[in-house]
Enzyme design. Sequence first.
Site, PDB file in Angstrom:
ATOM      1  N   GLU A   1       0.867  -1.188   0.000  1.00  0.00           N
ATOM      2  CA  GLU A   1       0.000   0.000   0.000  1.00  0.00           C
ATOM      3  C   GLU A   1       0.896   1.228   0.000  1.00  0.00           C
ATOM      4  O   GLU A   1       1.910   1.262   0.712  1.00  0.00           O
ATOM      5  CB  GLU A   1      -0.900   0.008   1.236  1.00  0.00           C
ATOM      6  CG  GLU A   1      -1.726   1.289   1.415  1.00  0.00           C
ATOM      7  CD  GLU A   1      -2.545   1.282   2.708  1.00  0.00           C
ATOM      8  OE1 GLU A   1      -2.954   0.169   3.140  1.00  0.00           O
ATOM      9  OE2 GLU A   1      -2.757   2.358   3.286  1.00  0.00           O
TER      10      GLU A   1
ATOM     11  N   GLU B   1      -2.142  11.542   3.612  1.00  0.00           N
ATOM     12  CA  GLU B   1      -3.101  11.316   4.689  1.00  0.00           C
ATOM     13  C   GLU B   1      -3.022  12.484   5.657  1.00  0.00           C
ATOM     14  O   GLU B   1      -1.962  13.074   5.863  1.00  0.00           O
ATOM     15  CB  GLU B   1      -2.816  10.017   5.432  1.00  0.00           C
ATOM     16  CG  GLU B   1      -3.155   8.756   4.664  1.00  0.00           C
ATOM     17  CD  GLU B   1      -2.959   7.516   5.509  1.00  0.00           C
ATOM     18  OE1 GLU B   1      -3.965   6.922   5.913  1.00  0.00           O
ATOM     19  OE2 GLU B   1      -1.792   7.151   5.746  1.00  0.00           O
TER      20      GLU B   1
END
Length: 281
Positions: free
Chosen positions: A158, A163
């Site tokens: 991933e 974020e």
Amino acid sequence: MLVQVPVMFQLNQSTLNKLYFLLFSLFFLQSCNESQEDKNLPVYKEWIYDFNAETLDTNFWNIVKGNGCPQLCGFGNNELQHYTNSEENLHIKNGQLVISATYDSVFKSAKLTSENYIDFQTGSVEVSAKLPSARGTWPAIWLLPSLERSLNWPLDGEIDIMENVGYNPNYIFGTIHTAAYNHTKGTHLTDSIFIDDLDQNFHSYKLVWTDSTLAWFVDDIQFHFLSKTKHDTENEWPFDKPFHLILNLAVGGDWGGKMGVDTNAFPQDFFIDYIKIKSPS
């Protein structure tokens, strides 16, 4: 071009002709080599999506619905939101995609993926976005592999391009998760950058991905870099296959809800202005 040769090195016409032929042959071979090298260079294709249509083009996007159940309730992070395709949670306005997280006894939001539409391996991804700002929000721009089987996380890998968590509103994080490096072990490889107006202005979030490196940028300022070593295996570097883009606004969860969720601050909006993907694949 005429070249005067000193008498002591005077060449006859036959020798000169041979010399000219040799020089021409060398020039021709060099040109061929350069041409072949150009052919061997990767040809990058570019996909740009700017949300200027009135509705989302589902020829490029999957709209995720639900809360992950029964396979992965809370999406593996104890997230609180239920994803919908409702216009209240997902719409286009003024040439921008708006993902809205709402609360009316239940948190609702939206999530898009480009899986099986825009899949790519290496290149660059750039997304211009303006973030929400409330305790409990967790917007993300990230990549997962495009597979013909179920995802085996974290072994398959991933890449989190951007974020942000609402209780720590001025920081952008870039991270990878792999079998060796992931947050469940506390070994995930991450870094961050401070930006003081994330909810007021659009910023460019970019990942540059090669066969052996990953680099993260905000507004072309690099804040994180990772490189593959000769000893790395799939456990450390699974980034050798096509991935797809994900855009979502989560609520709560193990990280986003670490300091609770301010229900009075909702609705909260995550704006995306454009997406640019360049890749040889």
